[in-house]
Design a protein around this motif. Structure first.
Motif, PDB file in Angstrom:
ATOM      1  N   ASP A   9      10.546  -5.640  16.918  1.00  0.00           N
ATOM      2  CA  ASP A   9       9.882  -6.563  15.995  1.00  0.00           C
ATOM      3  C   ASP A   9      10.816  -7.711  15.618  1.00  0.00           C
ATOM      4  OD1 ASP A   9       7.637  -5.014  16.082  1.00  0.00           O
ATOM      5  OD2 ASP A   9       8.026  -3.998  14.168  1.00  0.00           O
ATOM      6  N   LEU A  10      12.071  -7.403  15.378  1.00  0.00           N
ATOM      7  CA  LEU A  10      13.038  -8.426  15.020  1.00  0.00           C
ATOM      8  C   LEU A  10      13.246  -9.390  16.182  1.00  0.00           C
ATOM      9  CD1 LEU A  10      15.011  -9.521  12.952  1.00  0.00           C
ATOM     10  CD2 LEU A  10      16.744  -7.987  13.892  1.00  0.00           C
ATOM     11  N   PHE A  11      13.368  -8.855  17.396  1.00  0.00           N
ATOM     12  CA  PHE A  11      13.523  -9.703  18.577  1.00  0.00           C
ATOM     13  C   PHE A  11      12.302 -10.601  18.747  1.00  0.00           C
ATOM     14  CE2 PHE A  11      12.624 -10.440  23.073  1.00  0.00           C
ATOM     15  CZ  PHE A  11      13.748 -11.169  23.412  1.00  0.00           C
ATOM     16  N   PHE A  12      11.122 -10.030  18.606  1.00  0.00           N
ATOM     17  CA  PHE A  12       9.887 -10.811  18.746  1.00  0.00           C
ATOM     18  C   PHE A  12       9.818 -11.906  17.681  1.00  0.00           C
ATOM     19  CE2 PHE A  12       5.356 -11.566  17.900  1.00  0.00           C
ATOM     20  CZ  PHE A  12       4.982 -12.013  19.155  1.00  0.00           C
ATOM     21  N   LEU A  13      10.174 -11.575  16.450  1.00  0.00           N
ATOM     22  CA  LEU A  13      10.162 -12.550  15.371  1.00  0.00           C
ATOM     23  C   LEU A  13      11.147 -13.686  15.656  1.00  0.00           C
ATOM     24  CD1 LEU A  13       9.168 -13.394  12.557  1.00  0.00           C
ATOM     25  CD2 LEU A  13      11.045 -12.026  11.609  1.00  0.00           C
ATOM     26  N   LEU A  14      12.347 -13.369  16.110  1.00  0.00           N
ATOM     27  CA  LEU A  14      13.325 -14.407  16.454  1.00  0.00           C
ATOM     28  C   LEU A  14      12.819 -15.278  17.595  1.00  0.00           C
ATOM     29  CD1 LEU A  14      16.697 -12.473  16.177  1.00  0.00           C
ATOM     30  CD2 LEU A  14      15.831 -14.262  14.657  1.00  0.00           C
ATOM     31  N   PHE A  15      12.192 -14.663  18.584  1.00  0.00           N
ATOM     32  CA  PHE A  15      11.630 -15.416  19.703  1.00  0.00           C
ATOM     33  C   PHE A  15      10.571 -16.396  19.206  1.00  0.00           C
ATOM     34  CE2 PHE A  15       8.262 -15.938  22.848  1.00  0.00           C
ATOM     35  CZ  PHE A  15       8.991 -16.496  23.901  1.00  0.00           C
ATOM     36  N   VAL A  16       9.691 -15.952  18.347  1.00  0.00           N
ATOM     37  CA  VAL A  16       8.626 -16.808  17.810  1.00  0.00           C
ATOM     38  C   VAL A  16       9.228 -17.948  16.996  1.00  0.00           C
ATOM     39  CG1 VAL A  16       6.675 -16.881  16.198  1.00  0.00           C
ATOM     40  CG2 VAL A  16       6.845 -15.043  17.881  1.00  0.00           C
ATOM     41  N   ILE A  17      10.226 -17.666  16.186  1.00  0.00           N
ATOM     42  CA  ILE A  17      10.864 -18.702  15.369  1.00  0.00           C
ATOM     43  C   ILE A  17      11.509 -19.757  16.256  1.00  0.00           C
ATOM     44  CG2 ILE A  17      12.781 -19.157  13.788  1.00  0.00           C
ATOM     45  CD1 ILE A  17      12.066 -16.471  12.423  1.00  0.00           C
ATOM     46  N   VAL A  18      12.254 -19.339  17.266  1.00  0.00           N
ATOM     47  CA  VAL A  18      12.899 -20.285  18.175  1.00  0.00           C
ATOM     48  C   VAL A  18      11.841 -21.108  18.908  1.00  0.00           C
ATOM     49  CG1 VAL A  18      14.278 -20.491  20.286  1.00  0.00           C
ATOM     50  CG2 VAL A  18      15.031 -18.984  18.441  1.00  0.00           C
ATOM     51  N   PHE A  19      10.782 -20.469  19.369  1.00  0.00           N
ATOM     52  CA  PHE A  19       9.706 -21.170  20.066  1.00  0.00           C
ATOM     53  C   PHE A  19       9.082 -22.236  19.165  1.00  0.00           C
ATOM     54  CE2 PHE A  19       5.241 -21.657  21.220  1.00  0.00           C
ATOM     55  CZ  PHE A  19       5.361 -22.021  22.556  1.00  0.00           C
ATOM     56  N   VAL A  20       8.805 -21.895  17.926  1.00  0.00           N
ATOM     57  CA  VAL A  20       8.175 -22.839  16.995  1.00  0.00           C
ATOM     58  C   VAL A  20       9.126 -23.993  16.690  1.00  0.00           C
ATOM     59  CG1 VAL A  20       7.334 -23.110  14.614  1.00  0.00           C
ATOM     60  CG2 VAL A  20       6.577 -21.169  15.999  1.00  0.00           C
ATOM     61  N   VAL A  21      10.404 -23.719  16.487  1.00  0.00           N
ATOM     62  CA  VAL A  21      11.381 -24.777  16.201  1.00  0.00           C
ATOM     63  C   VAL A  21      11.463 -25.750  17.372  1.00  0.00           C
ATOM     64  CG1 VAL A  21      13.841 -25.235  15.886  1.00  0.00           C
ATOM     65  CG2 VAL A  21      12.726 -23.470  14.522  1.00  0.00           C
ATOM     66  N   LEU A  23       9.208 -26.282  19.710  1.00  0.00           N
ATOM     67  CA  LEU A  23       7.920 -26.970  19.802  1.00  0.00           C
ATOM     68  C   LEU A  23       7.818 -28.096  18.776  1.00  0.00           C
ATOM     69  CD1 LEU A  23       5.092 -27.048  21.122  1.00  0.00           C
ATOM     70  CD2 LEU A  23       4.346 -25.494  19.301  1.00  0.00           C
ATOM     71  N   VAL A  24       8.189 -27.822  17.543  1.00  0.00           N
ATOM     72  CA  VAL A  24       8.125 -28.837  16.485  1.00  0.00           C
ATOM     73  C   VAL A  24       9.076 -29.991  16.805  1.00  0.00           C
ATOM     74  CG1 VAL A  24       8.701 -29.285  14.054  1.00  0.00           C
ATOM     75  CG2 VAL A  24       7.322 -27.289  14.675  1.00  0.00           C
ATOM     76  N   ARG A  25      10.278 -29.682  17.271  1.00  0.00           N
ATOM     77  CA  ARG A  25      11.235 -30.730  17.609  1.00  0.00           C
ATOM     78  C   ARG A  25      10.712 -31.625  18.734  1.00  0.00           C
ATOM     79  NH1 ARG A  25      16.842 -28.762  19.614  1.00  0.00           N
ATOM     80  NH2 ARG A  25      16.630 -27.534  17.732  1.00  0.00           N
ATOM     81  N   ASN A  26      10.151 -31.016  19.759  1.00  0.00           N
ATOM     82  CA  ASN A  26       9.613 -31.800  20.877  1.00  0.00           C
ATOM     83  C   ASN A  26       8.401 -32.632  20.458  1.00  0.00           C
ATOM     84  OD1 ASN A  26      11.560 -30.936  22.668  1.00  0.00           O
ATOM     85  ND2 ASN A  26      10.323 -29.260  23.458  1.00  0.00           N
ATOM     86  N   LEU A  27       7.529 -32.072  19.634  1.00  0.00           N
ATOM     87  CA  LEU A  27       6.381 -32.839  19.148  1.00  0.00           C
ATOM     88  C   LEU A  27       6.820 -34.000  18.268  1.00  0.00           C
ATOM     89  CD1 LEU A  27       3.795 -30.027  18.346  1.00  0.00           C
ATOM     90  CD2 LEU A  27       3.649 -31.779  20.117  1.00  0.00           C
ATOM     91  N   ARG A  28       7.856 -33.793  17.466  1.00  0.00           N
ATOM     92  CA  ARG A  28       8.370 -34.859  16.605  1.00  0.00           C
ATOM     93  C   ARG A  28       8.941 -36.000  17.449  1.00  0.00           C
ATOM     94  NH1 ARG A  28      12.205 -32.519  12.374  1.00  0.00           N
ATOM     95  NH2 ARG A  28      10.339 -31.346  11.901  1.00  0.00           N
ATOM     96  N   GLU A  29       9.717 -35.653  18.496  1.00  0.00           N
ATOM     97  CA  GLU A  29      10.278 -36.690  19.374  1.00  0.00           C
ATOM     98  C   GLU A  29       9.157 -37.417  20.124  1.00  0.00           C
ATOM     99  OE1 GLU A  29      13.524 -37.358  22.973  1.00  0.00           O
ATOM    100  OE2 GLU A  29      13.103 -35.330  22.260  1.00  0.00           O
TER     101      GLU A  29
END
Length: 113
Positions: A9-21, A23-29
């Motif tokens: 669960d912790l690994f999955f949560l970290l994966f989701v957080i990194v993915f969202v970060v 994604l947000v950075r690329n969308l912002r650029e």
């Protein structure tokens, strides 16, 4: 005490957080680039480089190409190039750089040089 389910669960949560970060950075650029004006400016290619990216888990690799352009004012800008243009640009080339924010749009080399 070790709980395998908690570790997953912790690994999955970290994966989701990194993915969202990412994604947000690329969308912002992407959004900033779209809001920027398209510019065509005289420039000189002062450096080129390539970066190799290896993924050992899947045994795949990719290469990114970059060029640093210097404007008449002395300012410099490094842009990522598409692979099809990377081999056509050499250090010392002068011409008209077309870009939008951090997005490379093209480079028309001076034929008189």
């Amino acid at each position: 005490m070790f709980f395998p389910a908690f570790g997953f669960d912790l690994f999955f949560l970290l994966f989701v957080i990194v993915f969202v970060v990412v994604l947000v950075r690329n969308l912002r650029e992407w959004s900033r680039n779209n809001a920027s004006p398209r510019l065509s400016v005289p420039a000189t290619v002062v450096a080129r480089r390539r970066a190799h990216h290896y993924n050992g888990g899947t045994h795949t690799s990719s290469t990114s190409y970059y060029a640093t352009f210097q404007f008449e004012s002395g300012d410099r800008l490094e842009l990522r190039l598409p692979w099809r243009d990377a081999g056509l640009i050499a250090e010392g080339d002068r011409g008209m750089l077309h870009f939008q924010g951090t997005r490379y749009l093209g480079f028309d080399r001076d034929s008189t040089v």
